[in-house]
Design a protein around this motif. Sequence first.
Motif, short mmCIF file in Angstrom:
data_model
loop_
_atom_site.label_atom_id
_atom_site.label_comp_id
_atom_site.label_asym_id
_atom_site.label_seq_id
_atom_site.Cartn_x
_atom_site.Cartn_y
_atom_site.Cartn_z
N MET A 1 30.02 38.01 38.40
CA MET A 1 29.60 39.39 38.32
C MET A 1 29.26 39.86 39.73
SD MET A 1 26.81 41.00 35.75
CE MET A 1 25.28 40.53 36.53
N THR A 2 30.08 40.74 40.26
CA THR A 2 29.94 41.24 41.62
C THR A 2 29.29 42.63 41.60
OG1 THR A 2 31.96 40.09 42.20
CG2 THR A 2 31.20 41.75 43.72
N ILE A 3 28.44 42.89 42.56
CA ILE A 3 27.83 44.21 42.66
C ILE A 3 28.92 45.23 42.96
CG2 ILE A 3 26.27 45.65 44.03
CD1 ILE A 3 24.50 43.22 44.40
N ASN A 4 28.99 46.28 42.15
CA ASN A 4 30.00 47.32 42.38
C ASN A 4 29.39 48.73 42.33
OD1 ASN A 4 29.51 47.52 39.64
ND2 ASN A 4 31.60 47.16 39.01
N VAL A 5 28.08 48.81 42.33
CA VAL A 5 27.38 50.10 42.31
C VAL A 5 26.61 50.23 43.63
CG1 VAL A 5 25.72 51.56 41.10
CG2 VAL A 5 27.16 49.99 39.80
N GLY A 6 26.92 51.27 44.39
CA GLY A 6 26.30 51.47 45.69
C GLY A 6 24.86 51.95 45.60
N ARG A 7 24.20 51.94 46.74
CA ARG A 7 22.78 52.28 46.82
C ARG A 7 22.49 53.68 46.29
NH1 ARG A 7 19.07 54.40 50.93
NH2 ARG A 7 17.09 53.32 50.68
N THR A 8 23.24 54.68 46.74
CA THR A 8 23.02 56.05 46.29
C THR A 8 23.26 56.18 44.80
OG1 THR A 8 23.74 56.86 48.45
CG2 THR A 8 23.71 58.45 46.65
N ASP A 9 24.31 55.56 44.31
CA ASP A 9 24.63 55.58 42.88
C ASP A 9 23.52 54.91 42.07
OD1 ASP A 9 26.03 55.94 40.53
OD2 ASP A 9 27.64 54.53 41.02
N TRP A 52 29.99 47.53 34.15
CA TRP A 52 31.22 46.96 33.60
C TRP A 52 32.30 48.02 33.46
CZ3 TRP A 52 33.15 48.39 28.80
CH2 TRP A 52 32.27 49.07 27.95
N HIS A 53 31.93 49.30 33.30
CA HIS A 53 32.94 50.36 33.27
C HIS A 53 33.65 50.43 34.63
CE1 HIS A 53 30.36 52.01 29.97
NE2 HIS A 53 31.55 52.11 29.43
N TYR A 54 32.87 50.38 35.69
CA TYR A 54 33.44 50.38 37.04
C TYR A 54 34.34 49.16 37.23
CZ TYR A 54 30.45 54.15 38.92
OH TYR A 54 29.85 55.35 39.21
N ALA A 55 33.89 48.02 36.75
CA ALA A 55 34.68 46.79 36.90
C ALA A 55 36.02 46.92 36.20
CB ALA A 55 33.89 45.60 36.37
N MET A 56 36.03 47.48 34.99
CA MET A 56 37.28 47.64 34.24
C MET A 56 38.24 48.60 34.95
SD MET A 56 36.19 47.70 30.17
CE MET A 56 36.66 49.37 30.10
N LEU A 57 37.69 49.62 35.59
CA LEU A 57 38.52 50.63 36.26
C LEU A 57 38.79 50.31 37.73
CD1 LEU A 57 36.80 53.79 34.74
CD2 LEU A 57 39.01 52.80 34.09
N GLY A 58 38.17 49.25 38.23
CA GLY A 58 38.37 48.86 39.63
C GLY A 58 37.63 49.78 40.60
#
Length: 84
Positions: A1-9, A52-58
């Motif tokens: 599980m990799t972080i894919n959400v940035g600080r501002t988000d 996980w939505h971001y992960a599915m959509l890349g």
Amino acid sequence: MTINVGRTDRIRRFVLSVLYMAALYLLLDGNERYLALLAVIPMTTAITGYCWHYAMLGVDTRSEEEKAGSEVPLMGGHMHTKGV
């Protein structure tokens, strides 16, 4: 599980989920107040930094600095980077 959400988000998700939870709890009555628990979903993604939505959509909303490994802490303070 990799972080894919940035600080501002992450900050935006956390603040909006708290506001959503408070508003629904205050505006609704009885069992309808349980809808406020839906705010736990974006709050969890804000805390973990993984969606996980971001992960599915890349999708990855981290800045180039965050992707490079010198991530800025979410709530202030100091973070140590590798090799320092």
